[in-house]
Scaffold this motif. Structure first.
Motif, PDB file in Angstrom:
ATOM      1  N   CYS A 118       0.660  21.020   6.163  1.00  0.00           N
ATOM      2  CA  CYS A 118       0.823  21.763   4.988  1.00  0.00           C
ATOM      3  C   CYS A 118      -0.710  21.196   4.311  1.00  0.00           C
ATOM      4  O   CYS A 118      -0.852  19.894   4.188  1.00  0.00           O
ATOM      5  CB  CYS A 118       1.761  21.113   4.030  1.00  0.00           C
ATOM      6  SG  CYS A 118       1.564  21.691   2.240  1.00  0.00           S
ATOM      7  N   CYS A 126       2.479  16.792  -4.271  1.00  0.00           N
ATOM      8  CA  CYS A 126       3.150  16.852  -3.057  1.00  0.00           C
ATOM      9  C   CYS A 126       4.561  16.211  -3.038  1.00  0.00           C
ATOM     10  O   CYS A 126       3.980  14.888  -2.967  1.00  0.00           O
ATOM     11  CB  CYS A 126       2.238  16.819  -1.829  1.00  0.00           C
ATOM     12  SG  CYS A 126       3.090  16.654  -0.419  1.00  0.00           S
ATOM     13  N   CYS A 181       5.586  20.414  -5.828  1.00  0.00           N
ATOM     14  CA  CYS A 181       5.226  21.190  -4.580  1.00  0.00           C
ATOM     15  C   CYS A 181       4.069  22.162  -4.813  1.00  0.00           C
ATOM     16  O   CYS A 181       4.383  23.103  -5.572  1.00  0.00           O
ATOM     17  CB  CYS A 181       6.665  21.776  -3.847  1.00  0.00           C
ATOM     18  SG  CYS A 181       5.958  22.829  -2.445  1.00  0.00           S
ATOM     19  N   ALA A 231      11.997  21.822  -3.317  1.00  0.00           N
ATOM     20  CA  ALA A 231      11.306  20.547  -3.193  1.00  0.00           C
ATOM     21  C   ALA A 231       9.947  20.901  -2.299  1.00  0.00           C
ATOM     22  O   ALA A 231       8.948  20.200  -2.641  1.00  0.00           O
ATOM     23  CB  ALA A 231      12.038  19.451  -3.128  1.00  0.00           C
ATOM     24  N   CYS A 232      10.339  21.176  -1.051  1.00  0.00           N
ATOM     25  CA  CYS A 232       9.376  21.523  -0.178  1.00  0.00           C
ATOM     26  C   CYS A 232       9.570  22.736   0.706  1.00  0.00           C
ATOM     27  O   CYS A 232      10.813  22.939   0.977  1.00  0.00           O
ATOM     28  CB  CYS A 232       9.414  20.264   0.690  1.00  0.00           C
ATOM     29  SG  CYS A 232       8.188  19.951   2.135  1.00  0.00           S
ATOM     30  N   ILE A 233       8.417  23.399   1.114  1.00  0.00           N
ATOM     31  CA  ILE A 233       8.445  24.439   2.227  1.00  0.00           C
ATOM     32  C   ILE A 233       7.609  24.387   3.362  1.00  0.00           C
ATOM     33  O   ILE A 233       7.300  25.084   3.797  1.00  0.00           O
ATOM     34  CB  ILE A 233       8.143  25.809   1.360  1.00  0.00           C
ATOM     35  CG1 ILE A 233       6.733  25.833   0.661  1.00  0.00           C
ATOM     36  CG2 ILE A 233       8.978  25.998   0.128  1.00  0.00           C
ATOM     37  CD1 ILE A 233       6.208  27.170   0.224  1.00  0.00           C
TER      38      ILE A 233
HETATM   39  S1  SF4 Z   1       5.226  22.277   1.074  1.00  0.00           S
HETATM   40 FE1  SF4 Z   1       6.089  20.129   1.049  1.00  0.00          FE
HETATM   41  S2  SF4 Z   1       4.342  19.057   2.150  1.00  0.00           S
HETATM   42 FE2  SF4 Z   1       3.593  21.157   1.210  1.00  0.00          FE
HETATM   43  S3  SF4 Z   1       3.077  20.542  -0.929  1.00  0.00           S
HETATM   44 FE3  SF4 Z   1       5.010  21.069  -1.022  1.00  0.00          FE
HETATM   45  S4  SF4 Z   1       6.229  19.339  -0.882  1.00  0.00           S
HETATM   46 FE4  SF4 Z   1       4.270  18.718  -0.034  1.00  0.00          FE
END
Ligand code: SF4
Ligand SMILES: Cc1cc2nc3c(=O)[nH]c(=O)nc-3n(C[C@H](O)[C@H](O)[C@H](O)COP(=O)(O)OP(=O)(O)OC[C@H]3O[C@@H](n4cnc5c(N)ncnc54)[C@H](O)[C@@H]3O)c2cc1C
Length: 338
Positions: free
Chosen positions: A119, A129, A138, A156-158
């Motif tokens: 990412c 992040c 995110c 929270a995260c993709i």
């Molecule tokens: S997808 Fe995950 S790694 Fe990428 S900015 Fe969002 S939290 Fe961070």
């Protein structure tokens, strides 16, 4: 300049002792991911524990007909190992679809399992992040998310897991051997990587004080009917937008066993046993492959720039299953290029 200490581990026991004594330390194997992360200020270990000289570079036959691969086996040596080429060609193909020859020469089996997401925002310390700085947000959800997940993501995260090797290991139902302060344990590959949930900073179920010592392959290698298909923006040296590893057991015209896993679409290699079950006892036909693909992708969700991946994944699954069923695996072009 951020200072850090450096020490070599003498053996596995010494490596575990050193990491247990200093929770802010990190193991370093090939260094192809960790050093980049340190240069970008994403990882700040106070100490590197060099495990690269530990005697974990062998491929050994196991009593039940499988193989045990040492965690420090370089990716190139593993892909070109005669037993891997002959019995587990899906693994050789997946490894050779990743990175470049120079990187594969340095990258280790254990390090490949533990490489971190690609990412863009994870590497850019000027942006929020949750994986790098938990609770910061995110940036990808409303930002550039072309490479990101369509399955198993969270609010929270993709992010996706970038490994090619791990997609093949998922199909082969590999097991990961680890050693920690309380001894050895074995983690099924399916349980090794985590979905992001509320704790995307934790990529795997490996404890911080454990070392990966080996990856074990069961006997079944799907050498007759397999494929690893990787779709990416360039023909080489690019991470997968979507990849598919397939292993089929076929008798006559009928599929006896089907396994397939996707890479580039989730926080871990994505397998769905309900989708595989659709193919068991059925003919290797386009209709059946489409039904299996639709089932696997039933909960897929796209974002602003990656919704195309859902259709791409559907077509890639059908193509990969077709190639495997015909015994005409793709991704052979890298073979014997040393
Ligand atoms: S997808 Fe995950 S790694 Fe990428 S900015 Fe969002 S939290 Fe961070
Ligand atoms: C430009 C570029 C392109 C790439 N393209 C691809 C690609 O297309 N496909 C793909 O799959 N990969 C790709 N990679 C990633 C590459 O495969 C990984 O960087 C490599 O596999 C990591 O292995 P390593 O031994 O260098 O790990 P390191 O960088 O040494 O370590 C990575 C992490 O694993 C931990 N670690 C390492 N070994 C162990 C162990 N035995 N036990 C516990 N912890 C351990 C380290 O502490 C660190 O956190 C690419 C990398 C680069 C730089």
């Amino acid at each position: 300049m951020i200072n850090f200490g450096y020490a070599r581990a003498n053996d596995v026991t010494d490596a575990v002792r050193q990491i247990t004594a200093d929770p802010t330390a990190k193991f370093i194997a090939g260094g192809t991911n960790l050093i980049d992360l340190m240069k970008e200020d994403v990882e700040r270990p106070t100490r590197l524990i060099d495990i690269s000289r530990l005697p974990l570079k062998a491929v050994e036959e196991t009593a039940d007909g499988g193989l045990r691969i040492g965690a420090l086996m370089p990716n190139s040596d593993l892909a070109y190992h005669p037993l891997i080429e002959r019995r587990y060609p899906v693994l050789a193909s997946a490894i050779l679809a990743g990175a470049s020859q120079q990187l594969r020469n340095m990258a280790s089996t254990g390090g490949n399992l533990l490489q971190r997401t690609r990412c863009y925002y994870f590497y850019d310390t000027a942006t929020p992040c949750n994986k790098r700085a938990p609770g910061s947000g995110c940036s990808a959800i409303k930002g550039l998310n072309r490479m990101h997940a369509i399955l198993g993501a969270s609010e929270a995260c993709i992010a996706t897991h970038p490994s090619d090797m791990c997609v093949a290991l998922a199909v082969l139902e590999a097991k990961v051997h680890v050693t920690g302060p309380s001894g050895e344990r074995v983690i099924a590959l399916a349980d090794f990587h985590r979905l992001p949930g509320n704790t995307p900073q934790v990529d795997t179920n490996l404890h911080p004080d454990e070392i990966v010592t080996a990856v074990e392959l069961p006997a079944q290698g799907f050498a007759a009917n397999y494929t690893y298909l990787k779709i990416r923006d360039r023909l080489s040296y690019a991470f997968a937008l979507v990849s598919v590893a397939v292993g089929l057991e076929i008798e006559g015209e009928i599929i006896k066993e089907a396994r397939f896993a996707l890479g580039g679409v989730a926080h871990k290699p994505w397998r769905d046993q309900a989708a595989e079950a659709v193919l068991c006892g059925q003919a290797a036909s386009a209709d059946n492959f489409n039904r299996a693909a639709d089932l696997l992708l039933r909960d897929a969700k796209g974002f602003a720039h990656n919704a195309f991946k859902i259709e791409l994944a559907r077509r890639a699954i059908v193509r990969a299953l077709t190639q495997a069923a015909r015994g005409t695996p793709q991704s052979q072009s890298n073979k014997k290029v040393r």
